[in-house]
Design a protein around this motif. Structure first.
Motif, PDB file in Angstrom:
ATOM      1  N   GLY A 145      24.825  -6.474   8.717  1.00  0.00           N
ATOM      2  CA  GLY A 145      25.672  -7.259   9.608  1.00  0.00           C
ATOM      3  C   GLY A 145      25.257  -8.706   9.732  1.00  0.00           C
ATOM      4  O   GLY A 145      25.729  -9.416  10.626  1.00  0.00           O
ATOM      5  N   GLY A 146      24.386  -9.182   8.837  1.00  0.00           N
ATOM      6  CA  GLY A 146      23.929 -10.558   8.890  1.00  0.00           C
ATOM      7  C   GLY A 146      22.623 -10.692   9.651  1.00  0.00           C
ATOM      8  O   GLY A 146      22.204  -9.792  10.384  1.00  0.00           O
ATOM      9  N   ASN A 147      21.976 -11.829   9.494  1.00  0.00           N
ATOM     10  CA  ASN A 147      20.701 -12.119  10.150  1.00  0.00           C
ATOM     11  C   ASN A 147      20.824 -13.373  11.000  1.00  0.00           C
ATOM     12  O   ASN A 147      21.561 -14.298  10.648  1.00  0.00           O
ATOM     13  N   GLN A 148      20.075 -13.402  12.089  1.00  0.00           N
ATOM     14  CA  GLN A 148      20.136 -14.530  13.002  1.00  0.00           C
ATOM     15  C   GLN A 148      19.504 -15.779  12.386  1.00  0.00           C
ATOM     16  O   GLN A 148      18.470 -15.712  11.724  1.00  0.00           O
ATOM     17  N   LEU A 149      20.162 -16.943  12.587  1.00  0.00           N
ATOM     18  CA  LEU A 149      19.620 -18.229  12.157  1.00  0.00           C
ATOM     19  C   LEU A 149      18.789 -18.846  13.279  1.00  0.00           C
ATOM     20  O   LEU A 149      19.192 -18.813  14.446  1.00  0.00           O
ATOM     21  N   THR A 150      17.670 -19.438  12.902  1.00  0.00           N
ATOM     22  CA  THR A 150      16.864 -20.187  13.858  1.00  0.00           C
ATOM     23  C   THR A 150      16.687 -21.602  13.329  1.00  0.00           C
ATOM     24  O   THR A 150      16.175 -21.790  12.221  1.00  0.00           O
ATOM     25  N   PHE A 151      17.130 -22.595  14.104  1.00  0.00           N
ATOM     26  CA  PHE A 151      16.963 -23.982  13.689  1.00  0.00           C
ATOM     27  C   PHE A 151      15.564 -24.459  14.066  1.00  0.00           C
ATOM     28  O   PHE A 151      15.135 -24.325  15.215  1.00  0.00           O
ATOM     29  N   VAL A 152      14.866 -25.011  13.084  1.00  0.00           N
ATOM     30  CA  VAL A 152      13.511 -25.518  13.312  1.00  0.00           C
ATOM     31  C   VAL A 152      13.470 -26.972  12.854  1.00  0.00           C
ATOM     32  O   VAL A 152      13.747 -27.268  11.694  1.00  0.00           O
ATOM     33  N   ASP A 153      13.114 -27.869  13.773  1.00  0.00           N
ATOM     34  CA  ASP A 153      12.939 -29.268  13.389  1.00  0.00           C
ATOM     35  C   ASP A 153      11.465 -29.481  13.064  1.00  0.00           C
ATOM     36  O   ASP A 153      10.635 -29.720  13.940  1.00  0.00           O
ATOM     37  N   ASN A 154      11.171 -29.378  11.776  1.00  0.00           N
ATOM     38  CA  ASN A 154       9.794 -29.502  11.321  1.00  0.00           C
ATOM     39  C   ASN A 154       9.488 -30.914  10.821  1.00  0.00           C
ATOM     40  O   ASN A 154       8.600 -31.107   9.991  1.00  0.00           O
ATOM     41  N   SER A 155      10.223 -31.912  11.341  1.00  0.00           N
ATOM     42  CA  SER A 155      10.027 -33.290  10.883  1.00  0.00           C
ATOM     43  C   SER A 155       8.607 -33.778  11.144  1.00  0.00           C
ATOM     44  O   SER A 155       8.072 -34.595  10.388  1.00  0.00           O
ATOM     45  N   GLY A 156       8.004 -33.263  12.219  1.00  0.00           N
ATOM     46  CA  GLY A 156       6.636 -33.666  12.532  1.00  0.00           C
ATOM     47  C   GLY A 156       5.595 -32.699  12.017  1.00  0.00           C
ATOM     48  O   GLY A 156       4.394 -32.928  12.173  1.00  0.00           O
ATOM     49  N   GLY A 157       6.029 -31.581  11.403  1.00  0.00           N
ATOM     50  CA  GLY A 157       5.108 -30.590  10.874  1.00  0.00           C
ATOM     51  C   GLY A 157       4.587 -29.656  11.950  1.00  0.00           C
ATOM     52  O   GLY A 157       4.799 -29.852  13.151  1.00  0.00           O
ATOM     53  N   GLY A 158       3.911 -28.592  11.511  1.00  0.00           N
ATOM     54  CA  GLY A 158       3.251 -27.689  12.442  1.00  0.00           C
ATOM     55  C   GLY A 158       4.125 -26.614  13.041  1.00  0.00           C
ATOM     56  O   GLY A 158       3.657 -25.849  13.894  1.00  0.00           O
ATOM     57  N   GLN A 159       5.413 -26.518  12.636  1.00  0.00           N
ATOM     58  CA  GLN A 159       6.306 -25.513  13.209  1.00  0.00           C
ATOM     59  C   GLN A 159       6.176 -24.179  12.459  1.00  0.00           C
ATOM     60  O   GLN A 159       5.780 -24.139  11.291  1.00  0.00           O
ATOM     61  N   PRO A 160       6.511 -23.059  13.128  1.00  0.00           N
ATOM     62  CA  PRO A 160       6.423 -21.736  12.466  1.00  0.00           C
ATOM     63  C   PRO A 160       7.314 -21.684  11.218  1.00  0.00           C
ATOM     64  O   PRO A 160       8.430 -22.193  11.227  1.00  0.00           O
ATOM     65  N   ASP A 161       6.797 -21.070  10.160  1.00  0.00           N
ATOM     66  CA  ASP A 161       7.490 -21.041   8.871  1.00  0.00           C
ATOM     67  C   ASP A 161       7.941 -19.608   8.572  1.00  0.00           C
ATOM     68  O   ASP A 161       7.406 -18.939   7.683  1.00  0.00           O
ATOM     69  N   ARG A 162       8.947 -19.146   9.308  1.00  0.00           N
ATOM     70  CA  ARG A 162       9.442 -17.776   9.149  1.00  0.00           C
ATOM     71  C   ARG A 162      10.550 -17.753   8.099  1.00  0.00           C
ATOM     72  O   ARG A 162      11.542 -18.445   8.233  1.00  0.00           O
ATOM     73  N   LYS A 163      10.366 -16.941   7.080  1.00  0.00           N
ATOM     74  CA  LYS A 163      11.321 -16.897   5.962  1.00  0.00           C
ATOM     75  C   LYS A 163      11.899 -15.492   5.828  1.00  0.00           C
ATOM     76  O   LYS A 163      11.294 -14.511   6.255  1.00  0.00           O
ATOM     77  N   TRP A 164      13.099 -15.432   5.199  1.00  0.00           N
ATOM     78  CA  TRP A 164      13.681 -14.134   4.857  1.00  0.00           C
ATOM     79  C   TRP A 164      13.051 -13.633   3.554  1.00  0.00           C
ATOM     80  O   TRP A 164      12.608 -14.435   2.717  1.00  0.00           O
ATOM     81  N   TYR A 165      13.065 -12.308   3.386  1.00  0.00           N
ATOM     82  CA  TYR A 165      12.506 -11.723   2.165  1.00  0.00           C
ATOM     83  C   TYR A 165      13.584 -10.902   1.449  1.00  0.00           C
ATOM     84  O   TYR A 165      14.125  -9.947   2.013  1.00  0.00           O
TER      85      TYR A 165
END
Length: 366
Positions: A320-340
Motif C-alpha cells: 500500500g505504499g511507504n511513508q515519505l519523510t522530508f529531511v533537510d540535510n543541508s547542514g549535515g548530521g540528519q538521520p539517513d534512513r533508506k528503503w531497502y
C-alpha cells in the motif's frame, strides 16, 4: 600462313547504383502531385524502406518525380508488387484505410511490398525547455492518453524542444519534430516524423516562448501538436514542500546501490512530473537491484542536501505504499534512513508528494 592474334580482357565487377523509388498519391500528406512525392530509403540488395505519416488514400511507387508511369503497385494480392510500364491497368495503387504512422517496405527483386501501421507506445521530450535540459539520461516521458495520443502537462522553460521516439542514450534516434526550425510551439500546428538517419541533418526543433506551465498534446492520428499555457500553481500548493519543488523546476532524484547510478549522487537518476499522468506524483521506471534507495532534491558532489527518506532504517516496500519523510540535510548530521529493495527487477516508482507516500511497483519493462 594466316596470322593469329590474341586478346586479353580484364573484367572488374561492380555494384550498379540502385534506382530511386518514390511514394506519391493521395495518401501522401505533403500533397498528391508528383512534385510532392517522398523518396524511400535504399536498403540492402533491392530493398527500399520508408517510415512516416500517411493519410487514408492511395499511393504508387514511382522511379522518379516526373511521371506516374511506369509505377509499382499491386493487383489482387496486397503483398505482391506488380510493375505497370504503360499505365494500362496492369497494376493498381496501394491503399491505406486510415491516417497514421506507417512503415512501407518494398523489394524489387522478390516483388513484395508491406505497409505496416506503427502503434507507438512511448514518446519522450528533450531540450533546453525541459527541466533536465539536453541530458540524454533525463528524457521526460509523455503520458499515453489513447492510441496515438500523448500528453505532457507541467513546467517548461524558454528554449528548444523536440520529441524522441526512443530512449537509447544517443541523439541519433527517430523524432517527432517541427516542420520548420524555431517554430513557436504554442497553438495548434503540424508535426513531422524524422528518421534516425536524418535526425542530425534535419533537426527542426520547436521554441517554447516563455517559462511557465504548459499542456502539450501530440496526436499521431491527426499529425498535430497542440500546446497551451495552464496554471498548476494550485496543484503545487498541495504538494509537500511544494515551494521547494516548484522553485527547483519539479526536480527530484533517486540514488542508492539499488539504482542504476549507485551512490554517485552527482549522477543521480531523475524522476519526472506529468500532471496528465498523475496529479500528485513524480515517477521513474527502470531496473533496480537489491539494495538501498532514497530521493535527494539536488544532484551534487556532496551529501548535505535535502531528501526524502524512509520512516525507519532498511524499510522494505509495502503493497500500500511507504511513508515519505522530508529531511533537510543541508547542514549535515540528519538521520539517513533508506528503503531497502529486496528483489531485483523492473520497477515503476511513484513519489506522491501530496499524500506523502512512495510506491515501488514491480512491473514489466517496456
Amino acid at each position: 600462313m594466316p596470322e593469329i592474334s590474341s586478346l586479353t580482357l580484364s573484367v572488374t565487377p561492380y555494384d550498379q547504383p540502385k534506382n530511386e523509388l518514390y511514394i506519391c498519391g493521395t495518401a501522401n500528406p505533403a500533397g498528391s502531385s508528383l512534385a510532392d512525392a517522398v523518396k524511400m530509403d535504399v536498403g540492402m540488395d533491392n530493398g527500399y524502406t520508408w517510415t512516416g505519416f500517411l493519410n487514408a488514400g492511395d499511393f504508387k511507387l514511382t522511379p522518379d518525380r516526373y511521371s506516374d508511369v511506369p509505377f509499382y503497385g499491386t493487383k489482387g494480392n496486397a503483398y505482391t508488387l506488380v510493375y505497370d510500364e504503360l499505365g494500362n491497368g496492369g497494376a493498381e495503387p496501394l491503399h491505406v484505410s486510415e491516417d497514421g504512422l506507417y512503415t512501407v517496405t518494398a523489394d524489387l527483386e522478390d516483388m513484395t511490398v508491406s505497409v505496416s501501421r506503427i502503434n507507438t507506445e512511448n514518446v519522450w521530450m528533450v531540450g533546453s525547455a525541459t527541466p533536465y535540459g539536453w541530458n540524454l539520461g533525463d528524457l521526460a516521458p509523455m503520458y499515453k492518453q489513447d492510441e496515438g495520443i500523448f500528453v505532457y502537462e507541467g513546467p517548461l522553460k524558454q528554449g528548444e524542444l523536440k520529441f524522441p521516439m526512443q530512449n537509447a542514450n544517443k541523439f541519433e534516434v527517430p523524432y517527432i519534430m517541427a516542420p520548420e526550425a524555431g517554430k513557436d510551439i504554442t497553438g495548434t500546428g503540424a508535426i513531422e516524423y524524422v528518421t534516425a538517419a536524418n535526425s542530425t541533418m534535419h533537426d527542426n526543433k520547436w521554441n517554447v516562448p516563455a517559462d511557465g506551465d504548459y499542456r502539450i498534446t501530440l496526436d499521431f492520428n491527426r499529425r498535430t501538436i497542440v500546446c497551451e499555457r495552464v496554471d498548476l500553481s494550485a496543484q503545487y500548493a498541495k504538494m509537500l514542500e511544494g515551494k521547494r519543488l516548484a522553485a527547483n523546476d519539479m526536480k527530484l532524484y533517486l540514488v542508492g546501490d539499488a539504482t542504476p547510478c549507485g551512490w554517485t549522487i552527482s549522477n543521480a537518476n531523475s524522476l519526472h512530473y506529468n500532471y496528465a499522468a498523475d496529479h500528485n506524483c513524480l515517477t521513474w521506471e527502470g531496473s533496480l537491484t537489491k539494495g538501498e534507495i532514497k530521493f535527494p532534491f539536488i544532484r551534487s558532489d556532496k551529501w548535505e542536501v535535502p531528501y526524502y527518506s524512509a520512516a525507519s532504517f532498511g524499510e522494505q516496500p509495502a503493497e500500500g505504499g511507504n511513508q515519505l519523510t522530508f529531511v533537510d540535510n543541508s547542514g549535515g548530521g540528519q538521520p539517513d534512513r533508506k528503503w531497502y529493495i529486496t528483489k531485483a527487477g523492473y520497477y515503476q516508482i511513484k513519489v506522491d508528494v501530496v499524500n506523502r507516500k512512495v510506491y515501488f511497483k514491480e512491473t514489466t519493462g517496456k
